[in-house]
Scaffold this motif. Sequence first.
Motif, PDB file in Angstrom:
ATOM      1  N   PRO A 171       0.839  -1.207   0.000  1.00  0.00           N
ATOM      2  CA  PRO A 171       0.000   0.000   0.000  1.00  0.00           C
ATOM      3  C   PRO A 171       0.871   1.252   0.000  1.00  0.00           C
ATOM      4  N   THR A 172       0.321   2.342  -0.491  1.00  0.00           N
ATOM      5  CA  THR A 172       1.017   3.615  -0.368  1.00  0.00           C
ATOM      6  C   THR A 172       0.974   4.062   1.089  1.00  0.00           C
ATOM      7  N   ALA A 173       1.844   4.973   1.438  1.00  0.00           N
ATOM      8  CA  ALA A 173       1.929   5.440   2.817  1.00  0.00           C
ATOM      9  C   ALA A 173       0.828   6.451   3.108  1.00  0.00           C
ATOM     10  N   ALA A 174       0.027   6.153   4.120  1.00  0.00           N
ATOM     11  CA  ALA A 174      -1.040   7.070   4.520  1.00  0.00           C
ATOM     12  C   ALA A 174      -0.576   8.049   5.582  1.00  0.00           C
ATOM     13  N   ASN A 175       0.573   7.796   6.187  1.00  0.00           N
ATOM     14  CA  ASN A 175       1.083   8.641   7.260  1.00  0.00           C
ATOM     15  C   ASN A 175       2.593   8.460   7.360  1.00  0.00           C
ATOM     16  N   PRO A 176       3.286   9.282   8.148  1.00  0.00           N
ATOM     17  CA  PRO A 176       4.742   9.168   8.230  1.00  0.00           C
ATOM     18  C   PRO A 176       5.230   7.810   8.742  1.00  0.00           C
ATOM     19  N   LEU A 177       4.524   7.189   9.674  1.00  0.00           N
ATOM     20  CA  LEU A 177       4.944   5.871  10.160  1.00  0.00           C
ATOM     21  C   LEU A 177       4.909   4.858   9.024  1.00  0.00           C
TER      22      LEU A 177
END
Length: 280
Positions: A25-31
């Motif tokens: 998945p693409t990153a939804a947040n910095p973590l």
Amino acid sequence: MYIESAMLADAAFGACPGRAATELPTAANPLDSWHRAVIFGGQGRYAAAREELRVLRARTTDPVLLSLAASTEGSFLRQLGWHARAAGYDGRAAALIVPTGDAVGPERVDAICDALTGLAADALGTGRLALASRLLRRSHDAMTQARSPHGWRTLIRWHWVCAETALAGGAADTAAPHAATALALAEDGPSVRHRVKSRLLVAATAAAAGDVEHARTLADEVAEQCRAHGLLPLRWASSMLRSGVSTGARASAAATDAQQCAQAIGRRGGHFRPMSDSRV
């Protein structure tokens, strides 16, 4: 979103370290970006990993995540032989996290120990064993003095660098218990990558202790596990060890595999420090 983040965490520190970029998945947040960087680094995709860290730094001011990003960048450089350059990133990671007076939660403890253990590994790589030992003591103190628990990953990494420091000092008998403890912790933990690296370190300590046959057997097993899970940097390291503990055609085949791994890593944005380069 939770499912996607859990998938990234599992690929970074769980059962699927070789998951293809197209499956992630693409990153939804910095973590998520940090997890993607860790995944790509484990696969030797250093250019993609650095890009994820760049995105992370642009999206957060959280000192824990920024410290983890710096430590991770340092680890990539260390894997490629650039220990002095890595120290700059690990020093930045420590500066971001160690002086804070905030409450020390488990994530912050992990970040502190990542920075200090990374600095110890950098010192080891530049031949400063006494400094490495002092930094390892500081990292251990941070773990033992913290009011909050720290994670399994932190302790495994600490044992890795303790073992490597002992090996660099010619103390295989001291290195072996650290390597064995790291493997025991990894066997109880979720991360395939940490288990594979811990087995490789056990093989290295066996070789240093003179048990070449055991080292060869373990290194061969690690190489197969690296192929199965797409762990290219660890495959390169295992092939380097195999070339040193084998003879004849087996040694030549292992050396060829190490060279091919290095070339593949180069195509993915990772450039090893040349042996002739005096900079470390």
